[in-house]
Motif scaffolding. Structure first.
Motif, PDB file in Angstrom:
ATOM      1  N   ARG A   7       0.825  -1.204   0.000  1.00  0.00           N
ATOM      2  CA  ARG A   7       0.000   0.000   0.000  1.00  0.00           C
ATOM      3  C   ARG A   7       0.863   1.258   0.000  1.00  0.00           C
ATOM      4  O   ARG A   7       0.525   2.263   0.635  1.00  0.00           O
ATOM      5  CB  ARG A   7      -0.974  -0.006   1.192  1.00  0.00           C
ATOM      6  N   ARG A   8       2.009   1.173  -0.700  1.00  0.00           N
ATOM      7  CA  ARG A   8       2.908   2.313  -0.860  1.00  0.00           C
ATOM      8  C   ARG A   8       3.260   2.456  -2.339  1.00  0.00           C
ATOM      9  O   ARG A   8       3.405   1.449  -3.005  1.00  0.00           O
ATOM     10  CB  ARG A   8       4.219   2.103  -0.069  1.00  0.00           C
ATOM     11  N   PRO A   9       3.431   3.644  -2.865  1.00  0.00           N
ATOM     12  CA  PRO A   9       3.278   4.933  -2.182  1.00  0.00           C
ATOM     13  C   PRO A   9       1.826   5.381  -2.034  1.00  0.00           C
ATOM     14  O   PRO A   9       1.561   6.496  -1.611  1.00  0.00           O
ATOM     15  CB  PRO A   9       4.044   5.891  -3.106  1.00  0.00           C
ATOM     16  N   MET A  10       0.872   4.487  -2.384  1.00  0.00           N
ATOM     17  CA  MET A  10      -0.556   4.804  -2.200  1.00  0.00           C
ATOM     18  C   MET A  10      -1.319   3.485  -2.160  1.00  0.00           C
ATOM     19  O   MET A  10      -0.760   2.415  -2.436  1.00  0.00           O
ATOM     20  CB  MET A  10      -1.071   5.691  -3.337  1.00  0.00           C
ATOM     21  N   ASP A  11      -2.592   3.555  -1.814  1.00  0.00           N
ATOM     22  CA  ASP A  11      -3.437   2.360  -1.855  1.00  0.00           C
ATOM     23  C   ASP A  11      -3.594   1.889  -3.296  1.00  0.00           C
ATOM     24  O   ASP A  11      -3.533   2.696  -4.233  1.00  0.00           O
ATOM     25  CB  ASP A  11      -4.817   2.657  -1.271  1.00  0.00           C
ATOM     26  N   PRO A  12      -3.814   0.589  -3.506  1.00  0.00           N
ATOM     27  CA  PRO A  12      -3.987   0.092  -4.870  1.00  0.00           C
ATOM     28  C   PRO A  12      -5.216   0.699  -5.537  1.00  0.00           C
ATOM     29  O   PRO A  12      -6.211   0.998  -4.871  1.00  0.00           O
ATOM     30  CB  PRO A  12      -4.140  -1.424  -4.693  1.00  0.00           C
ATOM     31  N   ASP A  13      -5.125   0.893  -6.830  1.00  0.00           N
ATOM     32  CA  ASP A  13      -6.216   1.467  -7.603  1.00  0.00           C
ATOM     33  C   ASP A  13      -7.132   0.357  -8.109  1.00  0.00           C
ATOM     34  O   ASP A  13      -6.678  -0.757  -8.399  1.00  0.00           O
ATOM     35  CB  ASP A  13      -5.621   2.232  -8.794  1.00  0.00           C
ATOM     36  N   ILE A  14      -8.428   0.666  -8.257  1.00  0.00           N
ATOM     37  CA  ILE A  14      -9.384  -0.363  -8.678  1.00  0.00           C
ATOM     38  C   ILE A  14      -9.075  -0.919 -10.061  1.00  0.00           C
ATOM     39  O   ILE A  14      -9.448  -2.050 -10.373  1.00  0.00           O
ATOM     40  CB  ILE A  14     -10.832   0.163  -8.655  1.00  0.00           C
ATOM     41  N   HIS A  15      -8.369  -0.153 -10.886  1.00  0.00           N
ATOM     42  CA  HIS A  15      -8.138  -0.601 -12.267  1.00  0.00           C
ATOM     43  C   HIS A  15      -7.005  -1.612 -12.380  1.00  0.00           C
ATOM     44  O   HIS A  15      -6.911  -2.304 -13.392  1.00  0.00           O
ATOM     45  CB  HIS A  15      -7.852   0.599 -13.174  1.00  0.00           C
ATOM     46  N   TRP A  16      -6.125  -1.696 -11.365  1.00  0.00           N
ATOM     47  CA  TRP A  16      -5.102  -2.733 -11.427  1.00  0.00           C
ATOM     48  C   TRP A  16      -5.057  -3.623 -10.188  1.00  0.00           C
ATOM     49  O   TRP A  16      -4.208  -4.506 -10.083  1.00  0.00           O
ATOM     50  CB  TRP A  16      -3.722  -2.146 -11.734  1.00  0.00           C
ATOM     51  N   SER A  17      -5.968  -3.428  -9.249  1.00  0.00           N
ATOM     52  CA  SER A  17      -6.071  -4.401  -8.157  1.00  0.00           C
ATOM     53  C   SER A  17      -6.730  -5.673  -8.684  1.00  0.00           C
ATOM     54  O   SER A  17      -7.436  -5.650  -9.701  1.00  0.00           O
ATOM     55  CB  SER A  17      -6.853  -3.820  -6.981  1.00  0.00           C
ATOM     56  N   ALA A  18      -6.491  -6.778  -8.008  1.00  0.00           N
ATOM     57  CA  ALA A  18      -6.890  -8.094  -8.519  1.00  0.00           C
ATOM     58  C   ALA A  18      -8.399  -8.197  -8.718  1.00  0.00           C
ATOM     59  O   ALA A  18      -9.191  -7.694  -7.919  1.00  0.00           O
ATOM     60  CB  ALA A  18      -6.417  -9.188  -7.560  1.00  0.00           C
ATOM     61  N   MET A  19      -8.787  -8.877  -9.791  1.00  0.00           N
ATOM     62  CA  MET A  19     -10.211  -9.104 -10.064  1.00  0.00           C
ATOM     63  C   MET A  19     -10.862  -9.897  -8.946  1.00  0.00           C
ATOM     64  O   MET A  19     -12.019  -9.650  -8.584  1.00  0.00           O
ATOM     65  CB  MET A  19     -10.380  -9.856 -11.392  1.00  0.00           C
ATOM     66  N   SER A  20     -10.131 -10.846  -8.382  1.00  0.00           N
ATOM     67  CA  SER A  20     -10.699 -11.678  -7.316  1.00  0.00           C
ATOM     68  C   SER A  20     -11.101 -10.833  -6.121  1.00  0.00           C
ATOM     69  O   SER A  20     -12.043 -11.164  -5.400  1.00  0.00           O
ATOM     70  CB  SER A  20      -9.712 -12.771  -6.902  1.00  0.00           C
ATOM     71  N   GLY A  21     -10.400  -9.708  -5.899  1.00  0.00           N
ATOM     72  CA  GLY A  21     -10.781  -8.800  -4.822  1.00  0.00           C
ATOM     73  C   GLY A  21     -12.128  -8.151  -5.088  1.00  0.00           C
ATOM     74  O   GLY A  21     -12.984  -8.065  -4.202  1.00  0.00           O
ATOM     75  N   HIS A  22     -12.330  -7.686  -6.313  1.00  0.00           N
ATOM     76  CA  HIS A  22     -13.615  -7.089  -6.690  1.00  0.00           C
ATOM     77  C   HIS A  22     -14.733  -8.132  -6.617  1.00  0.00           C
ATOM     78  O   HIS A  22     -15.784  -7.903  -6.003  1.00  0.00           O
ATOM     79  CB  HIS A  22     -13.541  -6.528  -8.115  1.00  0.00           C
ATOM     80  N   VAL A  23     -14.491  -9.259  -7.256  1.00  0.00           N
ATOM     81  CA  VAL A  23     -15.491 -10.329  -7.299  1.00  0.00           C
ATOM     82  C   VAL A  23     -15.798 -10.828  -5.886  1.00  0.00           C
ATOM     83  O   VAL A  23     -16.944 -11.132  -5.549  1.00  0.00           O
ATOM     84  CB  VAL A  23     -14.981 -11.487  -8.191  1.00  0.00           C
ATOM     85  N   GLY A  24     -14.770 -10.865  -5.036  1.00  0.00           N
ATOM     86  CA  GLY A  24     -14.893 -11.461  -3.716  1.00  0.00           C
ATOM     87  C   GLY A  24     -15.726 -10.674  -2.726  1.00  0.00           C
ATOM     88  O   GLY A  24     -16.357 -11.260  -1.851  1.00  0.00           O
ATOM     89  N   THR A  25     -15.754  -9.332  -2.841  1.00  0.00           N
ATOM     90  CA  THR A  25     -16.543  -8.564  -1.866  1.00  0.00           C
ATOM     91  C   THR A  25     -18.025  -8.929  -1.971  1.00  0.00           C
ATOM     92  O   THR A  25     -18.733  -8.977  -0.966  1.00  0.00           O
ATOM     93  CB  THR A  25     -16.384  -7.043  -2.076  1.00  0.00           C
ATOM     94  N   PHE A  26     -18.482  -9.207  -3.169  1.00  0.00           N
ATOM     95  CA  PHE A  26     -19.881  -9.581  -3.397  1.00  0.00           C
ATOM     96  C   PHE A  26     -20.198 -10.884  -2.663  1.00  0.00           C
ATOM     97  O   PHE A  26     -21.233 -11.025  -2.022  1.00  0.00           O
ATOM     98  CB  PHE A  26     -20.107  -9.736  -4.908  1.00  0.00           C
ATOM     99  N   VAL A  27     -19.268 -11.838  -2.742  1.00  0.00           N
ATOM    100  CA  VAL A  27     -19.455 -13.150  -2.105  1.00  0.00           C
ATOM    101  C   VAL A  27     -19.330 -13.037  -0.590  1.00  0.00           C
ATOM    102  O   VAL A  27     -20.171 -13.548   0.162  1.00  0.00           O
ATOM    103  CB  VAL A  27     -18.431 -14.166  -2.654  1.00  0.00           C
ATOM    104  N   ALA A  28     -18.277 -12.359  -0.139  1.00  0.00           N
ATOM    105  CA  ALA A  28     -17.994 -12.280   1.293  1.00  0.00           C
ATOM    106  C   ALA A  28     -19.126 -11.608   2.065  1.00  0.00           C
ATOM    107  O   ALA A  28     -19.342 -11.903   3.243  1.00  0.00           O
ATOM    108  CB  ALA A  28     -16.684 -11.528   1.525  1.00  0.00           C
TER     109      ALA A  28
END
Length: 272
Positions: free
Chosen positions: A148-169
């Motif tokens: 998470r340096r020098p900034m938090d990850p951006d939605i356009h290059w953070s993992a797809m599984s992270g996006h997909v996973g919030t819906f499931v979790a």
């Protein structure tokens, strides 16, 4: 937490979990058309009515109630991690955004200063070493995701599984996850499974690639951007994406999936 990144038609015919850089503009326009018989005039991401979005406070209660009871067909769409991260680089880092400015203000100057990348000058049209700059961008993307340096990850290059996973979790369940690379087949299965106020003919739907033309044209084949070190970084960032969505890590030139997505596996592995 709720269901960030989730869109739903006003008729509640279908629920979609947005994954950035995975045909989301086209999917959003199809959803909008299926309710209204016309496309949204502009970038669907800017629409503040005609489509329920989690980012709209007035939509959250409706989306939450629908997803928690699995009242509507729910789906998402994924893309090869190699082509997705490349697309993010050319669009978001090298490109001028639709507001006429660089993405996220000081992000590009930071990358130029700290990682030594080039982006084609002020307008993105000058020649530069795309391969060298992309590989340096990969280091930056890895740093944002791992530390998470020098900034938090951006939605356009953070993992797809992270996006997909919030819906499931948070209590959602997918009926379908399909590939951008086989878009028509996947989207048709969604349309076949739902009833919409207006019939959608995929053959007549234009592709709403809102990022096209933002940045310089990619000059090389996909595989040319990835040497051994780059592939290692991509695997470090997107290991779960390759495994869950059945893409070929060993061959960056092969954008097509090499197996079938197992929805039970996705729900089991992303539900914790």
């Amino acid at each position: 937490m709720g269901f960030p990144g989730t869109w739903m038609t006003e008729s509640e015919s279908v629920v979609y979990r947005v994954v950035p850089k995975c045909a989301c503009s086209t999917i959003g326009q199809i959803m909008y058309y299926s309710d209204h018989g016309a496309f949204f005039d502009g970038d669907i991401h800017d629409a503040t009515d005609g489509l329920h979005k989690w980012a709209r406070e007035e939509s959250q209660g409706l989306i939450n109630a629908n997803v928690k009871t699995h009242n509507s067909y729910a789906f998402t769409c994924v893309r090869n991690p190699y082509t997705r991260i490349l697309s993010s680089f050319f669009d978001k880092i090298c490109g001028i955004q639709r507001n006429g400015r660089r993405y996220r203000g000081n992000l590009v100057p930071l990358l130029i200063q700290k990682y030594g990348i080039e982006v084609g000058g002020d307008d993105g049209k000058e020649e530069f070493d795309q391969i060298k700059s992309f590989r340096r961008f990969l280091l930056f993307a890895r740093d944002t995701i791992r530390w998470r340096r020098p900034m938090d990850p951006d939605i356009h290059w953070s993992a797809m599984s992270g996006h997909v996973g919030t819906f499931v979790a948070n209590g959602g369940r997918y009926d379908n996850i399909f590939w951008t690379e086989q878009f028509n087949d996947g989207m048709q299965k969604v349309l076949d499974a739902i009833e919409t106020p207006h019939k959608v003919s995929l053959k007549k739907i234009p592709r709403f690639n809102e990022s096209e033309g933002h940045g310089p044209k990619r000059l090389h084949n996909v595989e040319d951007y990835f040497d051994d070190m780059s592939m290692h970084l991509v695997y470090e960032i997107f290991k779960r994406d390759f495994e869950l969505f059945k893409y070929d890590f060993n061959d960056p030139s092969n954008k097509m999936p090499i197996g079938e997505i197992d929805l039970d596996e996705v729900h089991a592995k992303l539900g914790d």
